[in-house]
Design an enzyme around this catalytic site. Structure first.
Site, PDB file in Angstrom:
ATOM      1  N   ASP A  31      -7.709   4.367  16.071  1.00 33.59           N
ATOM      2  CA  ASP A  31      -6.858   3.228  15.723  1.00 33.59           C
ATOM      3  C   ASP A  31      -7.281   2.028  16.578  1.00 33.59           C
ATOM      4  O   ASP A  31      -7.566   2.181  17.767  1.00 33.59           O
ATOM      5  CB  ASP A  31      -5.384   3.575  16.013  1.00 33.59           C
ATOM      6  CG  ASP A  31      -4.401   2.702  15.251  1.00 33.59           C
ATOM      7  OD1 ASP A  31      -3.612   3.243  14.463  1.00 33.59           O
ATOM      8  OD2 ASP A  31      -4.427   1.462  15.450  1.00 33.59           O
ATOM      9  N   THR A  35      -1.996  -3.283  14.082  1.00 30.51           N
ATOM     10  CA  THR A  35      -0.554  -3.341  13.804  1.00 30.51           C
ATOM     11  C   THR A  35       0.186  -2.162  14.441  1.00 30.51           C
ATOM     12  O   THR A  35       1.407  -2.099  14.353  1.00 30.51           O
ATOM     13  CB  THR A  35      -0.264  -3.318  12.278  1.00 30.51           C
ATOM     14  OG1 THR A  35      -0.897  -2.159  11.713  1.00 30.51           O
ATOM     15  CG2 THR A  35      -0.793  -4.550  11.586  1.00 30.51           C
ATOM     16  N   TYR A 141      -4.718  -6.891  -0.185  1.00 30.03           N
ATOM     17  CA  TYR A 141      -4.197  -5.525  -0.004  1.00 30.03           C
ATOM     18  C   TYR A 141      -4.334  -4.734  -1.308  1.00 30.03           C
ATOM     19  O   TYR A 141      -4.986  -3.695  -1.352  1.00 30.03           O
ATOM     20  CB  TYR A 141      -2.739  -5.606   0.432  1.00 30.03           C
ATOM     21  CG  TYR A 141      -2.105  -4.281   0.761  1.00 30.03           C
ATOM     22  CD1 TYR A 141      -2.469  -3.585   1.911  1.00 30.03           C
ATOM     23  CD2 TYR A 141      -1.125  -3.732  -0.052  1.00 30.03           C
ATOM     24  CE1 TYR A 141      -1.881  -2.360   2.233  1.00 30.03           C
ATOM     25  CE2 TYR A 141      -0.521  -2.516   0.256  1.00 30.03           C
ATOM     26  CZ  TYR A 141      -0.899  -1.842   1.405  1.00 30.03           C
ATOM     27  OH  TYR A 141      -0.296  -0.636   1.723  1.00 30.03           O
ATOM     28  N   GLN A 157     -18.177  12.451  -5.587  1.00 33.78           N
ATOM     29  CA  GLN A 157     -19.495  12.672  -6.213  1.00 33.78           C
ATOM     30  C   GLN A 157     -20.513  13.175  -5.198  1.00 33.78           C
ATOM     31  O   GLN A 157     -21.495  13.815  -5.556  1.00 33.78           O
ATOM     32  CB  GLN A 157     -20.012  11.372  -6.854  1.00 33.78           C
ATOM     33  CG  GLN A 157     -19.095  10.807  -7.931  1.00 33.78           C
ATOM     34  CD  GLN A 157     -18.840  11.806  -9.043  1.00 33.78           C
ATOM     35  OE1 GLN A 157     -19.737  12.186  -9.768  1.00 33.78           O
ATOM     36  NE2 GLN A 157     -17.604  12.259  -9.149  1.00 33.78           N
ATOM     37  N   THR A 170       8.064   3.429   2.016  1.00 35.66           N
ATOM     38  CA  THR A 170       8.533   4.453   2.942  1.00 35.66           C
ATOM     39  C   THR A 170       9.144   3.771   4.154  1.00 35.66           C
ATOM     40  O   THR A 170       8.649   2.730   4.594  1.00 35.66           O
ATOM     41  CB  THR A 170       7.351   5.354   3.354  1.00 35.66           C
ATOM     42  OG1 THR A 170       6.777   5.901   2.161  1.00 35.66           O
ATOM     43  CG2 THR A 170       7.789   6.486   4.253  1.00 35.66           C
TER      44      THR A 170
HETATM   45  P1  NAD Z   1       1.217   0.526  10.030  1.00 40.15           P
HETATM   46  O1  NAD Z   1       0.763  -0.891  10.049  1.00 40.15           O
HETATM   47  O2  NAD Z   1       2.415   0.899  10.807  1.00 40.15           O
HETATM   48  O3  NAD Z   1       0.025   1.496  10.462  1.00 40.15           O
HETATM   49  C1  NAD Z   1      -1.313   1.241  10.195  1.00 40.15           C
HETATM   50  C2  NAD Z   1      -2.120   1.674  11.403  1.00 40.15           C
HETATM   51  O4  NAD Z   1      -3.513   1.476  11.124  1.00 40.15           O
HETATM   52  C3  NAD Z   1      -1.821   0.824  12.646  1.00 40.15           C
HETATM   53  O5  NAD Z   1      -1.684   1.654  13.776  1.00 40.15           O
HETATM   54  C4  NAD Z   1      -3.023  -0.083  12.778  1.00 40.15           C
HETATM   55  O6  NAD Z   1      -3.264  -0.478  14.108  1.00 40.15           O
HETATM   56  C5  NAD Z   1      -4.128   0.800  12.217  1.00 40.15           C
HETATM   57  N1  NAD Z   1      -5.272   0.042  11.681  1.00 40.15           N
HETATM   58  C6  NAD Z   1      -5.253  -0.950  10.782  1.00 40.15           C
HETATM   59  N2  NAD Z   1      -6.508  -1.369  10.528  1.00 40.15           N
HETATM   60  C7  NAD Z   1      -7.335  -0.608  11.285  1.00 40.15           C
HETATM   61  C8  NAD Z   1      -8.743  -0.549  11.449  1.00 40.15           C
HETATM   62  N3  NAD Z   1      -9.567  -1.385  10.816  1.00 40.15           N
HETATM   63  N4  NAD Z   1      -9.259   0.374  12.292  1.00 40.15           N
HETATM   64  C9  NAD Z   1      -8.450   1.233  12.970  1.00 40.15           C
HETATM   65  N5  NAD Z   1      -7.094   1.221  12.857  1.00 40.15           N
HETATM   66  C10 NAD Z   1      -6.558   0.309  12.011  1.00 40.15           C
HETATM   67  O7  NAD Z   1       1.405   0.895   8.482  1.00 40.15           O
HETATM   68  P2  NAD Z   1       2.048   2.191   7.834  1.00 40.15           P
HETATM   69  O8  NAD Z   1       3.273   1.788   7.142  1.00 40.15           O
HETATM   70  O9  NAD Z   1       2.088   3.292   8.802  1.00 40.15           O
HETATM   71  O10 NAD Z   1       0.958   2.519   6.704  1.00 40.15           O
HETATM   72  C11 NAD Z   1      -0.041   3.509   6.900  1.00 40.15           C
HETATM   73  C12 NAD Z   1      -0.917   3.610   5.655  1.00 40.15           C
HETATM   74  O11 NAD Z   1      -0.099   3.962   4.538  1.00 40.15           O
HETATM   75  C13 NAD Z   1      -1.616   2.307   5.290  1.00 40.15           C
HETATM   76  O12 NAD Z   1      -2.895   2.590   4.777  1.00 40.15           O
HETATM   77  C14 NAD Z   1      -0.745   1.736   4.195  1.00 40.15           C
HETATM   78  O13 NAD Z   1      -1.472   0.912   3.317  1.00 40.15           O
HETATM   79  C15 NAD Z   1      -0.261   3.001   3.509  1.00 40.15           C
HETATM   80  N6  NAD Z   1       1.021   2.777   2.811  1.00 40.15           N
HETATM   81  C16 NAD Z   1       2.193   2.644   3.514  1.00 40.15           C
HETATM   82  C17 NAD Z   1       3.382   2.406   2.830  1.00 40.15           C
HETATM   83  C18 NAD Z   1       4.711   2.286   3.539  1.00 40.15           C
HETATM   84  O14 NAD Z   1       5.729   2.063   2.879  1.00 40.15           O
HETATM   85  N7  NAD Z   1       4.790   2.423   4.840  1.00 40.15           N
HETATM   86  C19 NAD Z   1       3.366   2.283   1.433  1.00 40.15           C
HETATM   87  C20 NAD Z   1       2.153   2.395   0.767  1.00 40.15           C
HETATM   88  C21 NAD Z   1       0.987   2.657   1.455  1.00 40.15           C
END
Ligand code: NAD
Length: 312
Positions: A31, A35, A141, A157, A170
């Protein structure tokens, strides 16, 4: 089993890492903290502070499972970081798929209901192709997640065992209270006795899944033997308007704070509800936590971390 959880310092990734450790797995979190927060990484997990978009990380051991949850997820956060969001879901997905191939590991991609855009089909089934705006404030996004799914398919593939979760809204403890998502916004406002913000008429709908249910669904999908490179909706299929959500949060907090209306953000979807038939059939999984119970846990957690953690 050995797990790499990219994004494990985030809201969902932190809960997932805890659950994997509790089940006896070994976890390394990758990570860059764009964020996320170190406090979200559970005790017992290794941590590498690196960016998924740049290959070259050294893992402490060979991995059996690679989870890609590394992407900003809330609209204000991906608006602040559009290029990083695009890179994490495209180059980052390719890098992690290749890592899975090298390790002969299974791979799971955290895609999103946003791949459906502002849907014309309701509820959304996985067959629905979506109605997505390629230009505009949400596109970095929504569109990069669609591209991410394509990259995962290409990984398939190459012989990688791949899973695709289309995650719907969520919520839960450990969400970043300042991330600008509706649940955290309203809970913070209700606890401060400030009017709750409604965008537009507040009649747009969402369906909210508690994080424990989501983690169960993700684990079931990762371990399922049937769903190679096949998208699976995960979420809660009880739909609620933002007006009703505000009323529910007020009831849980025990406040009476009124409402303030703001213009609807550009490209904000009007309706959102997953069709969960595929998940129910193949994963024998269903969300269990009722909205009021989940909100109560969030409210308690907000109280625990104190207003200085979330007051805007
Ligand atoms: P979040 O922002 O709390 O967590 C994302 C984590 O990824 C963070 O710790 C951030 O530092 C890390 N991160 C981001 N870009 C990075 C990179 N380039 N390299 C390394 N680390 C990186 O978000 P979340 O709500 O926990 O979401 C997690 C995943 O689930 C995401 O891919 C998000 O798109 C997907 N998602 C979440 C929801 C939701 O409702 N929470 C809904 C749909 C999809």
């Amino acid at each position: 089993m050995n797990h790499l959880i990219a994004g494990g310092a985030g809201f969902l990734g932190g809960h997932l890492a805890k659950s994997v450790l509790d089940r006896g797995g070994r976890v390394v979190v990758l990570d860059n903290l764009i964020t996320g927060k170190k406090e979200n990484i559970p005790k017992g997990a290794d941590f590498i502070q690196e960016d998924v978009s740049f290959w070259g990380w050294e893992l402490p051991w060979r991995v059996d499972r690679v989870w890609h949850l590394a992407s900003p997820a809330s609209p204000p956060r991906y608006r602040e970081n559009p290029w990083e969001t695009i890179a994490a879901n495209t180059k980052g997905t390719e890098n992690l798929v290749r890592l899975a191939k090298e390790n002969k590991a299974r791979f799971l991609y955290a895609s999103t209901s946003e791949v459906y855009g502002d849907p014309e089909v309701h509820p959304q089934t996985e067959e629905y192709k979506g109605s997505v705006e390629t230009l505009g404030p949400r596109a970095c996004y929504d569109v990069s997640k669609r591209m991410g799914e394509t990259i995962v398919w290409e990984g398939g593939q190459l012989g990688v065992e791949c899973r695709i979760a289309r995650i719907f809204n969520t919520y839960g403890t450990q969400m970043d209270p300042r991330d600008g998502r509706v649940v955290t916004n309203m809970v913070g406002q209700a606890l401060l006795n400030k009017p709750l913000t409604l965008f537009g008429d507040g009649l747009q709908t969402r369906s909210f899944c508690y994080v424990d249910d989501m983690v169960e669904g993700l684990v079931a999908l990762m371990e399922s033997n049937d769903l190679q490179a096949t998208p699976v909706n995960l979420g809660n299929d009880k739909e609620i308007t933002m007006v009703a959500l505000a009323d529910t949060i007020e009831r849980v907090v025990g406040s009476n704070c009124g409402r303030i209306e703001k213009p609807l953000p550009q490209d904000d979807p009007q309706r959102r509800r997953p069709d969960l038939s595929r998940a129910r059939r193949f994963l024998s999984w269903s969300p269990k936590v009722e909205l009021e119970d989940g909100l109560r846990m969030v409210v308690d957690w907000f109280k625990e971390i104190g207003a200085s953690g979330w007051e805007k």
